[in-house]
Scaffold this motif. Structure first.
Motif, short mmCIF file in Angstrom:
data_model
loop_
_atom_site.label_atom_id
_atom_site.label_comp_id
_atom_site.label_asym_id
_atom_site.label_seq_id
_atom_site.Cartn_x
_atom_site.Cartn_y
_atom_site.Cartn_z
N ASN A 57 0.82 -1.21 0.00
CA ASN A 57 0.00 0.00 0.00
C ASN A 57 0.86 1.26 0.00
N GLU A 58 2.10 1.11 -0.42
CA GLU A 58 2.99 2.26 -0.48
C GLU A 58 3.94 2.11 -1.65
N THR A 59 4.51 3.24 -2.05
CA THR A 59 5.49 3.22 -3.14
C THR A 59 6.82 2.75 -2.59
N VAL A 60 7.77 2.55 -3.48
CA VAL A 60 9.11 2.11 -3.08
C VAL A 60 9.79 3.18 -2.23
N CYS A 61 9.47 4.46 -2.48
CA CYS A 61 10.08 5.55 -1.71
C CYS A 61 9.37 5.80 -0.39
N GLY A 62 8.26 5.10 -0.13
CA GLY A 62 7.60 5.21 1.17
C GLY A 62 6.34 6.03 1.22
N LEU A 63 5.86 6.55 0.09
CA LEU A 63 4.61 7.32 0.09
C LEU A 63 3.41 6.39 0.17
N SER A 64 2.44 6.74 0.98
CA SER A 64 1.20 6.00 1.05
C SER A 64 0.39 6.28 -0.22
N LEU A 65 -0.10 5.24 -0.86
CA LEU A 65 -0.84 5.43 -2.10
C LEU A 65 -2.13 6.21 -1.88
N HIS A 66 -2.86 5.88 -0.85
CA HIS A 66 -4.14 6.54 -0.61
C HIS A 66 -3.96 7.99 -0.15
N ARG A 67 -3.09 8.20 0.82
CA ARG A 67 -2.89 9.56 1.34
C ARG A 67 -2.29 10.50 0.31
N SER A 68 -1.47 9.97 -0.58
CA SER A 68 -0.86 10.81 -1.61
C SER A 68 -1.75 11.00 -2.82
N GLY A 69 -2.84 10.26 -2.88
CA GLY A 69 -3.75 10.37 -4.02
C GLY A 69 -3.19 9.79 -5.30
N LEU A 70 -2.39 8.74 -5.18
CA LEU A 70 -1.78 8.12 -6.35
C LEU A 70 -2.66 7.01 -6.89
N SER A 71 -2.72 6.91 -8.21
CA SER A 71 -3.46 5.84 -8.88
C SER A 71 -2.51 4.70 -9.21
N PRO B 181 12.86 10.60 -8.02
CA PRO B 181 14.27 10.20 -8.00
C PRO B 181 14.57 9.11 -6.97
N ARG B 182 13.85 9.09 -5.86
CA ARG B 182 14.07 8.04 -4.86
C ARG B 182 13.60 6.69 -5.38
N CYS B 183 12.47 6.67 -6.06
CA CYS B 183 11.99 5.42 -6.65
C CYS B 183 12.91 4.96 -7.79
N ALA B 184 13.39 5.91 -8.58
CA ALA B 184 14.29 5.57 -9.68
C ALA B 184 15.59 4.95 -9.16
N ALA B 185 16.09 5.46 -8.04
CA ALA B 185 17.30 4.90 -7.46
C ALA B 185 17.06 3.51 -6.90
N ALA B 186 15.92 3.31 -6.25
CA ALA B 186 15.62 2.01 -5.65
C ALA B 186 15.23 0.97 -6.69
N ALA B 187 14.56 1.39 -7.74
CA ALA B 187 14.08 0.45 -8.75
C ALA B 187 15.07 0.27 -9.90
N ASP B 188 16.26 0.80 -9.77
CA ASP B 188 17.32 0.62 -10.77
C ASP B 188 16.92 1.19 -12.11
N ARG B 189 17.06 2.50 -12.25
CA ARG B 189 16.66 3.20 -13.45
C ARG B 189 17.62 2.98 -14.62
N ARG B 190 18.75 2.38 -14.37
CA ARG B 190 19.74 2.24 -15.44
C ARG B 190 19.13 1.58 -16.67
N GLY B 191 19.49 2.10 -17.80
CA GLY B 191 19.01 1.54 -19.06
C GLY B 191 20.00 0.54 -19.63
N ALA B 192 19.73 0.08 -20.82
CA ALA B 192 20.59 -0.92 -21.45
C ALA B 192 21.95 -0.34 -21.84
N ASP B 193 22.00 0.98 -22.10
CA ASP B 193 23.25 1.58 -22.55
C ASP B 193 24.11 2.12 -21.40
N SER B 194 23.67 1.96 -20.17
CA SER B 194 24.44 2.49 -19.05
C SER B 194 25.56 1.53 -18.67
N ARG B 195 26.51 2.05 -17.95
CA ARG B 195 27.62 1.21 -17.54
C ARG B 195 27.15 0.26 -16.42
#
Length: 101
Positions: free
Chosen positions: A37-51, A77-91
């Motif tokens: 019931n929360e995002t990877v960065c810790g936001l509550s889905l309901h309280r933040s109004g996220l779909s 940016p916190r979710c991107a860091a936790a969920a590994d935003r690196r693409g195929a062309d990154s080191r």
């Protein structure tokens, strides 16, 4: 062997895609795991109004991927860091080559 995590998308807005016939994320997107019931960065889905968008994977919501990211304005940016935003062309991820004893 470690389990690979699959992240879906939670977003602050949504838009209707005429071609696919489904709702897609818009605005600010966050990584989200199904069953939580929360995002990877810790936001509550309901309280933040996220779909939730369980049919859209995290990599499809990144603006550089195209896909379902037409109306995405900001990636958390916190979710991107936790969920590994690196693409195929990154080191590759950092690793120690010659550790000290």
């Amino acid at each position: 062997m470690a389990r690979t995590r699959r992240y879906d998308v939670a977003a602050s807005g949504r838009w209707w895609d005429e071609d696919d016939g489904r709702w897609l994320p818009a605005g600010e997107v966050h990584a989200w795991e199904q069953g939580r019931n929360e995002t990877v960065c810790g936001l509550s889905l309901h309280r933040s109004g996220l779909s939730r968008f369980p049919a859209v994977t995290w990599t499809d919501a990144l603006p550089e991927s195209g896909g379902a990211a037409d109306a995405v304005r900001r990636v958390c940016p916190r979710c991107a860091a936790a969920a590994d935003r690196r693409g195929a062309d990154s080191r590759p991820a950092w690793r120690r080559v010659n550790p000290r004893p």
